[in-house]
Each structure stands twice: as structure tokens, then as C-alpha cells.
Motif scaffolding. Structure first.
Motif, mmCIF file in Angstrom:
data_model
loop_
_atom_site.group_PDB
_atom_site.id
_atom_site.type_symbol
_atom_site.label_atom_id
_atom_site.label_comp_id
_atom_site.label_asym_id
_atom_site.label_seq_id
_atom_site.Cartn_x
_atom_site.Cartn_y
_atom_site.Cartn_z
ATOM 1 N N ASP A 218 -121.588 9.633 36.900
ATOM 2 C CA ASP A 218 -119.838 10.022 36.174
ATOM 3 C C ASP A 218 -120.103 8.797 35.662
ATOM 4 O O ASP A 218 -119.133 8.860 34.378
ATOM 5 C CB ASP A 218 -119.099 10.796 36.823
ATOM 6 N N PHE A 219 -119.600 8.170 36.462
ATOM 7 C CA PHE A 219 -119.227 6.452 36.297
ATOM 8 C C PHE A 219 -119.978 5.593 34.800
ATOM 9 O O PHE A 219 -119.491 5.146 33.943
ATOM 10 C CB PHE A 219 -119.488 5.406 37.112
ATOM 11 N N VAL A 220 -121.382 5.996 34.616
ATOM 12 C CA VAL A 220 -122.140 5.184 33.748
ATOM 13 C C VAL A 220 -122.157 5.900 32.782
ATOM 14 O O VAL A 220 -121.755 5.054 31.060
ATOM 15 C CB VAL A 220 -123.372 5.272 33.839
ATOM 16 N N ALA A 221 -121.824 7.308 32.416
ATOM 17 C CA ALA A 221 -121.967 8.506 31.553
ATOM 18 C C ALA A 221 -121.429 7.925 30.541
ATOM 19 O O ALA A 221 -120.133 7.179 30.516
ATOM 20 C CB ALA A 221 -122.300 9.725 31.530
ATOM 21 N N ASP A 222 -121.468 8.387 28.898
ATOM 22 C CA ASP A 222 -120.238 8.411 28.000
ATOM 23 C C ASP A 222 -119.548 8.743 27.913
ATOM 24 O O ASP A 222 -118.055 8.912 27.965
ATOM 25 C CB ASP A 222 -121.396 8.066 26.540
ATOM 26 N N LEU A 223 -120.257 10.124 28.151
ATOM 27 C CA LEU A 223 -118.415 10.839 29.026
ATOM 28 C C LEU A 223 -118.759 11.837 30.305
ATOM 29 O O LEU A 223 -119.791 12.282 30.746
ATOM 30 C CB LEU A 223 -118.620 12.072 27.734
ATOM 31 N N ARG A 224 -117.755 11.933 31.472
ATOM 32 C CA ARG A 224 -117.959 13.126 32.688
ATOM 33 C C ARG A 224 -117.539 14.330 32.356
ATOM 34 O O ARG A 224 -116.193 13.878 31.324
ATOM 35 C CB ARG A 224 -117.392 11.985 33.790
ATOM 36 N N ALA A 225 -117.459 15.320 32.198
ATOM 37 C CA ALA A 225 -117.411 16.394 32.694
ATOM 38 C C ALA A 225 -117.570 17.168 34.181
ATOM 39 O O ALA A 225 -118.401 16.902 34.707
ATOM 40 C CB ALA A 225 -118.913 17.387 31.744
ATOM 41 N N PRO A 226 -116.190 17.654 34.539
ATOM 42 C CA PRO A 226 -116.073 18.199 35.866
ATOM 43 C C PRO A 226 -117.006 19.076 36.171
ATOM 44 O O PRO A 226 -117.208 19.231 36.830
ATOM 45 C CB PRO A 226 -114.426 18.809 35.801
ATOM 46 N N THR A 227 -117.477 19.890 35.237
ATOM 47 C CA THR A 227 -118.299 21.065 35.708
ATOM 48 C C THR A 227 -119.520 21.246 34.616
ATOM 49 O O THR A 227 -119.129 20.971 33.429
ATOM 50 C CB THR A 227 -117.863 22.474 35.781
ATOM 51 N N PRO A 228 -120.980 21.862 35.276
ATOM 52 C CA PRO A 228 -121.212 21.646 33.717
ATOM 53 C C PRO A 228 -121.491 22.832 32.403
ATOM 54 O O PRO A 228 -121.407 22.309 31.447
ATOM 55 C CB PRO A 228 -123.045 22.834 34.919
ATOM 56 N N SER A 229 -120.173 23.707 32.896
ATOM 57 C CA SER A 229 -119.320 24.559 31.534
ATOM 58 C C SER A 229 -119.124 23.191 30.948
ATOM 59 O O SER A 229 -118.466 23.844 30.198
ATOM 60 C CB SER A 229 -118.820 25.346 32.768
ATOM 61 N N ILE B 244 -123.737 13.470 28.181
ATOM 62 C CA ILE B 244 -122.723 13.813 29.454
ATOM 63 C C ILE B 244 -122.733 14.006 30.893
ATOM 64 O O ILE B 244 -123.749 14.547 30.571
ATOM 65 C CB ILE B 244 -121.770 15.260 28.682
ATOM 66 N N SER B 245 -122.660 13.438 31.519
ATOM 67 C CA SER B 245 -122.617 13.476 33.275
ATOM 68 C C SER B 245 -122.052 14.784 33.311
ATOM 69 O O SER B 245 -120.684 15.012 33.718
ATOM 70 C CB SER B 245 -122.574 12.481 33.890
ATOM 71 N N GLU C 213 -118.726 23.041 26.870
ATOM 72 C CA GLU C 213 -117.817 22.852 26.115
ATOM 73 C C GLU C 213 -117.364 21.655 25.482
ATOM 74 O O GLU C 213 -116.624 21.528 24.175
ATOM 75 C CB GLU C 213 -116.624 23.066 26.702
ATOM 76 N N LEU C 214 -117.646 20.549 26.019
ATOM 77 C CA LEU C 214 -117.460 19.637 25.405
ATOM 78 C C LEU C 214 -117.893 18.333 24.619
ATOM 79 O O LEU C 214 -118.347 18.031 22.780
ATOM 80 C CB LEU C 214 -117.293 17.881 26.407
ATOM 81 N N ALA C 215 -119.618 19.176 24.374
ATOM 82 C CA ALA C 215 -120.587 18.987 23.614
ATOM 83 C C ALA C 215 -120.258 20.145 22.302
ATOM 84 O O ALA C 215 -121.083 19.668 20.948
ATOM 85 C CB ALA C 215 -122.027 19.437 24.396
ATOM 86 N N LYS D 192 -119.653 7.738 21.212
ATOM 87 C CA LYS D 192 -118.521 8.698 21.412
ATOM 88 C C LYS D 192 -119.830 10.107 20.833
ATOM 89 O O LYS D 192 -121.023 9.923 21.007
ATOM 90 C CB LYS D 192 -118.511 8.516 19.839
ATOM 91 N N ILE D 193 -119.260 10.601 21.468
ATOM 92 C CA ILE D 193 -120.321 12.030 22.023
ATOM 93 C C ILE D 193 -120.573 12.616 20.010
ATOM 94 O O ILE D 193 -119.025 12.499 19.763
ATOM 95 C CB ILE D 193 -119.497 12.983 22.455
#
Lengths: 77, 396
Positions: B245-256, B232-233, B260-262, B133-134
Motif C-alpha cells: 500500500d505504501f509503495v503503490a502509486d495509489l492505495r485503495a481501501p478495498t478491492p471494490s 493501485i494496491s 472505482e478508482l481505476a 498518476k493513475i
């Protein structure tokens, strides 16, 4: 104090739980008051964490095999 | 043998004719790597096709370029279909390309990507169960990306906008080219070993599959999988999916988006806290009101309102009982009186006094009633009782 060791997320969660407990209304008045006080304390703690955190943008630079933390200054491309 | 000189032009014309007569040159499919690629302002493409040992000049006229499905570039491995002919002016033979298809390198990358993806998926590296979980509102956010360029700038901008007191730690890593994957993997391990952050963002801007390649490498995938710090990838554009992106705990569509997710929006958090405080206050107030209501309900009950009611009721009861008792006694007295009268009247009837009234007398000697003449002798002084009194008499 116990709260010192908890993360913001954990404190927030506790606050949520206490609010729910109080809302459920099965508690006697003394318990309610103490839950209320605890909740307010947690809320204050969260606010403190948010406000007392210091803005810091740093960059880790390797020096003699160790990472040194320095203020990040954006380099021009 | 005599030698007649010919002009250069004549020679090149001769050579060109030879080429053009050869059916093999008419349609040739050539495999090679593009170099010295130039798109001329006229729209024609000029480049050299080469392999390890040799090279040949190529040109593609504008009329054919509209069919290209990929913009050629240096280093691209391609298949070129064209005609080999001679450019008389320069005395060079070259390929007049009619079609170019990407081949080799990029195709290999695609294959390698699919192969690795399949392998890691089978191994369970993409399992959602393994995803961490993030953390919400992490104290410190580690960022692995290049320390120049728009990616880090975007992350800093978005993060500080959402939380002015954010703590970002950038670990600069190369994000493309040879050795980048190793550096990225090392960076992730380092962040973990030295516990440098609560969450890690690995980020890179958009680019070709080749540019994003480090994030498709096994060493990076494993480092992400083994990381204890949630990752987060955010690699490439929204449409790019890397192995990271697949392995990461969360994939973000863009760095921005990763930022926002973090980083939670502090303004929103404060509103949330306010709401909690309000709710707590309201709840306690409600509780108190409820208690008051209960208290008032108790007070308003008859027992509290008329505390002597019960006692009075008891008194009334007692009074009633007393009354009953009194009545009973009175009745008793009355009936007793009646009985008395009855008895006395009966007594009266039987009374000797009545007999006296009728003219009889009672003679007694020394208090003893005399009913026999023989009880008396001469000179006995007797009492005679008549109806209206006693009189003494002497026996003659």
C-alpha cells in the motif's frame, strides 16, 4: 488523424483546453469557429471511444512460457 | 521387599499429590506453539503446546478465556502461564492454562514489518514524487489477484457497473502462503515487460497479518516500485496497511474501491462530454452574438445612418462661404458706386461743362482747344462748344 494516437485522457484534456480558450473570448470569429469544430470533433471522439470499447474480461494463462489470454469464467470455490 | 498392589486410581492420586506439592508446578510460564486447538462447546479450550521435540496437553477453562486478547489458533506461537497438574481419570499430566499471550511468530512478523517499512521508507520507495498518476479511463486494467473468491468478483462487478465496456485482464496469482510474494512480483514484472495493461490493481481480501504477509515482502515492494505501469494496491480491509500500500502509486481501501478508482463512471463521463459540447455551442453562440452586436453598433453609428450628412455639411459650408463672398462683392460694388458718385460729383464740379453753363465757351481748332488768341488767324474755322451744343464759327 492525430487524435488516433491520443489516449482518452489526453483527448479529454484537449477538449477542456479548447473550451476554456473559446470561453476566454479573445479569439476572432474564424478562430472561434475552428476551435468549436475541433472541440466538437474531440467530444465525438471521446464518445466513440466509450461506445466502441468492447467489454472484455479475460484471464492470462501461462502456456509454454507464454501468457495466453482467455475469457474469464469464474470458478466456483 | 514385599509388593502390595494398589489401584490405578490410588496411583494417579499419589502422582497428583506429588505434582500439587511442587511449588514449581504452581506457576509455570511455557513457550510453545499451539496445535490441535479446540474450543469446546462448553467454552473450555483444549490444545497441545509443542516445540520441535516435545509436546504437552493444555486446557484453559472458560472462566479464564475472557481475558484472552487474541483467539488462539493452530500454529500460533504463544506464552502460556498455568499450573501443571494431573488429570487423574486419564492419568495424564497437563497444563491448566490461566493466561495465553501471543508470542514469537506474529511478534516477529510485526517486527519484520516495521523493520522493512523503515528501510524502504529511508530508501525512498514511498516517496510521493515517485508515484505515477493513475491514468484516467485506462483502456485495459490488469488485475493481480486470486482467480477465485470475492475479490475478483467484486472488481468485475464494480468495474462493469461503472463501465459496461471495460477491459479487465486478470493475471491469477496466489495471494497468501509460501511463494506467493515471488509470484506476485513476477506477475507485476510480466505485466510490465509485455505491456499488458495501462494500470494494475493488486488485490487481496482481508486476513490476518500472516495472510497478508506476501504484500509485506521486499520482493513485492520492489516490483511495485520498479513498475512502469501505475499500480493501485488494495490489500485487506480498510484498516490494514501493507508495505504494498505504501509503495503503490495509489492505495485503495478495498478491492471494490480500487475498481472505482481505476474505472471512471461512463455515465458521468458522458454527462461531462455533454456539458463540454453545450459549453462549446454556447460559447460560439455568444461569440456570434457579440460580433452581431458589434456589427449592429457600427451600422447604427451616424456615419452609416446618414451617409450624406458630412457631404451636406460641406455643401452648407460652401454655401455659406459663397454667401460671404457674395456679400463681400456686393459691399465692394456698393462702396465702389459710392466712390464713383463722389468722384463724378467732384468731377462734375471741376467739369468745364459747368463753366459752359455759366456762359463760357470752349474754342477748338481741329480738335485742339485754343486758349491763346495768337493761335488763331483770319478765316480759321473753329468749333465753339457751348453748354448745349457745338457750333462752327469763322474768325473774321
Amino acid at each position: 488523424m492525430m487524435e488516433e494516437e491520443l489516449t482518452f485522457e489526453e483527448i479529454m484534456k484537449k477538449l477542456e483546453e479548447i473550451t476554456m480558450e473559446l470561453e476566454n473570448g479573445d479569439l476572432d470569429l474564424e478562430k472561434s469557429v475552428s476551435k468549436f469544430e475541433e472541440g466538437m470533433k474531440l467530444s465525438k471522439k471521446c464518445n466513440e471511444i466509450l461506445e466502441n470499447a468492447e467489454k472484455r474480461i479475460s484471464v492470462l494463462i501461462e502456456k509454454d512460457g507464454k501468457l495466453e489470454e482467455k475469457n474469464f469464467i469464474e470458478e466456483e470455490e | 521387599m514385599e509388593y502390595n498392589p494398589i489401584t490405578v486410581t490410588e496411583l494417579n492420586k499419589y502422582i497428583k499429590n506429588k505434582f500439587d506439592k511442587d511449588n514449581f508446578f504452581e506457576n509455570v510460564l511455557i513457550e510453545g506453539e499451539i496445535s490441535n486447538y479446540k474450543r469446546h462447546y462448553t467454552g473450555h479450550l483444549y490444545f497441545t503446546l509443542k516445540d520441535e521435540n516435545s509436546l504437552i496437553k493444555c486446557v484453559m477453562f472458560k472462566t479464564y478465556t475472557s481475558h484472552l486478547d487474541v483467539e488462539p489458533k493452530d500454529g500460533m506461537k504463544v506464552l502460556v502461564l498455568g499450573t501443571v497438574s494431573v488429570y487423574e481419570r486419564d492419568g495424564v499430566y497437563q497444563v491448566y492454562a490461566k493466561a495465553i499471550k501471543e508470542y514469537g511468530g506474529m511478534g516477529d512478523l510485526h517486527k519484520a514489518y516495521e523493520k522493512l517499512k523503515e528501510k524502504l521508507e529511508k530508501e525512498g520507495l514511498f516517496d510521493t514524487a515517485h508515484k505515477k498518476k493513475i491514468p484516467f479511463a485506462p483502456k485495459c486494467i490488469g488485475v493481480l489477484t486470486s482467480n477465485t473468491g470475492s475479490v475478483i468478483r467484486d472488481i468485475i462487478n464494480v468495474s462493469t457497473r461503472r463501465n459496461p465496456n471495460v477491459y479487465l485482464k486478470l493475471l491469477p496469482v496466489p495471494v497468501q502462503g509460501e511463494g506467493a510474494s515471488k509470484k506476485i512480483a513476477e506477475g507485476i514484472e510480466r505485466m510490465n515487460n509485455e505491456k499488458l495493461a495501462d494500470v494494475i490493481i493488486i488485490a487481496r481480501g482481508g486476513g490476518s497479518l500472516e495472510d497478508l504477509w506476501p504484500f509485506n515482502e521486499e520482493i513485492v515492494a520492489r516490483a511495485i516500485y520498479n513498475s512502469e505501469i501505475p499500480i493501485i494496491s488494495a490489500v485487506g480491509h480498510e484498516t490494514d496497511f501493507t508495505i504494498s500500500d505504501f509503495v503503490a502509486d495509489l492505495r485503495a481501501p478495498t478491492p471494490s474501491a480500487a475498481a472505482e478508482l481505476a474505472v471512471p463512471d461512463v455515465k458521468e463521463l458522458k454527462i461531462k462530454l455533454d456539458v463540454y459540447e453545450k459549453r462549446l455551442k454556447q460559447d460560439l453562440l455568444k461569440k456570434a452574438q457579440l460580433m452581431r452586436l458589434r456589427y449592429e453598433k457600427c451600422l447604427s453609428s451616424r456615419a452609416y445612418k446618414e451617409p450624406f450628412q458630412k457631404i451636406n455639411e460641406k455643401y452648407m459650408y460652401i454655401d455659406m462661404k459663397i454667401k460671404v463672398m457674395e456679400n463681400k462683392i456686393e459691399d465692394k460694388i456698393k462702396s465702389s458706386k459710392l466712390e464713383y458718385v463722389n468722384i463724378t460729383s467732384k468731377l462734375d464740379a471741376l467739369s468745364p461743362l459747368k463753366t459752359l453753363v455759366r456762359g463760357y465757351s470752349i474754342v477748338s481748332l481741329n480738335g485742339k482747344v485754343i486758349s491763346n488768341v495768337k493761335e488763331l488767324k483770319q478765316n480759321d474755322e473753329v468749333d465753339i462748344r457751348m453748354q448745349n451744343g457745338n457750333i462752327k464759327a469763322k474768325i473774321l
